[in-house]
Write an enzyme that holds these catalytic residues in place. Structure first.
Site, short mmCIF file in Angstrom:
data_model
loop_
_atom_site.label_atom_id
_atom_site.label_comp_id
_atom_site.label_asym_id
_atom_site.label_seq_id
_atom_site.Cartn_x
_atom_site.Cartn_y
_atom_site.Cartn_z
N HIS A 173 26.36 -61.78 -125.47
CA HIS A 173 26.69 -62.92 -126.33
C HIS A 173 27.43 -62.45 -127.58
O HIS A 173 27.45 -61.26 -127.91
CB HIS A 173 25.42 -63.66 -126.76
CG HIS A 173 24.86 -64.57 -125.70
ND1 HIS A 173 24.08 -64.11 -124.67
CD2 HIS A 173 24.97 -65.91 -125.51
CE1 HIS A 173 23.72 -65.11 -123.89
NE2 HIS A 173 24.26 -66.22 -124.38
N LYS A 177 24.48 -64.63 -132.46
CA LYS A 177 23.31 -65.17 -131.77
C LYS A 177 22.06 -64.51 -132.33
O LYS A 177 21.96 -63.27 -132.37
CB LYS A 177 23.42 -64.95 -130.26
CG LYS A 177 22.26 -65.56 -129.48
CD LYS A 177 22.51 -65.50 -127.99
CE LYS A 177 21.33 -66.06 -127.21
NZ LYS A 177 21.03 -67.47 -127.57
#
Length: 284
Positions: A173, A177
């Site tokens: 990601h 995040k």
């Protein structure tokens, strides 16, 4: 229920409305003929009272950005108080793991149906929220990933787990995040573990010269790895191994617009639920 109330657009509140995912939801809801944006919650300094549409380059939507979460839910609930059963307002939440439990519980308390895209809820918190939703008779959905493609990957991983004893999961990601591993990756592991089997029987006594380099290990033996880098959006890989072969499943999200069909699907169906569901596959 009258035909006029049945045709009334779904009242939607978006929490995290100026964030990357929240902004996509505002765009999708505003463009959907069967939805109406009635609230935009965001805590970005200096944005209180501004029109969310103007902030996102969508033109004026006549919905002001507010940091008052409870006040916005109360207002949304009042807007639909006379619309009858199955016509409640919906909250779509893309905020932060540290507030998602309170946001979900608050929505249920106000009679607003939560659609939660924020990850980071613990199993105990999910159980508590499910019990609260049942008690309040409010349908809701906690969705680790709104991509239909990811649901298909998870189903394929669960099927493959029957035939392979060795498997590792990697999720990748963007570096903003907050939680690791991702809720999607955890959900994938949980589906694979429903067989009740153990994975990755030890073949050698391992020694990590750098602690953590082999990833996090679950009780089942599955290992989960998290990568965080700018330039990534959301990606997941499940790799199975057996003598003489490997089998790899991978899903790549290259644009957050990929999640919007799943978000709108949940918005349209959550009001017919009788409790809290976990996972997009429960609504397909």
């Amino acid at each position: 229920m009258t035909s006029s109330s049945a045709a009334r657009p779904i009242a939607v509140v978006v929490a995290g409305a100026l964030g990357r995912m929240g902004a996509e939801v505002v765009r999708a809801v505003s463009a959907a003929a069967d939805c109406r944006l009635v609230g935009a919650i965001d805590t970005t300094p200096g944005k209180e009272g501004t029109d969310v549409g103007l902030e996102l380059g969508l033109g004026e939507l006549e919905v002001a950005v507010t940091a008052d979460f409870e006040g916005c839910l109360c207002q949304a609930s009042q807007l639909v108080r006379n619309d009858g059963p199955g016509q409640g307002a919906v909250l779509v939440d893309f905020t932060h793991p540290r507030v998602v439990y309170e946001h979900t519980r608050g929505a249920i308390a106000y009679g607003v149906h939560p659609v939660i895209g924020t990850t980071g809820l613990s199993p105990q918190q999910l159980a508590d929220l499910a019990a609260f939703a049942d008690k309040a008779s409010i349908g809701g959905a906690v969705i680790p990933n709104f991509s239909v493609g990811m649901v298909l990957l998870q189903q394929a991983a669960a099927a493959a787990a029957r035939f392979y004893d060795y498997a590792e999961l990697t999720e990748l990601h963007h570096n903003r995040k907050a939680d690791a591993p991702s809720g999607t990756c955890l959900k994938t592991a949980e589906l694979m573990e429903e067989l009740g089997k153990s994975f990755n029987p030890q073949q050698v006594e391992e020694h990590e010269t750098l602690p953590g380099c082999r990833g996090g290990q679950r009780e089942s033996g599955l290992r989960l790895h998290s990568v965080r880098l700018p330039g990534l959006v959301a990606h997941q890989e499940v790799m199975f191994g057996a003598p003489g072969e490997t089998y790899t499943l991978r899903h790549d999200t290259i644009d957050r617009a990929a999640y919007m069909p799943g978000v709108l699907l949940c918005v349209r169906r959550v009001r017919q639920l009788s409790g809290l569901v976990y996972g997009l596959e429960k609504l397909l």
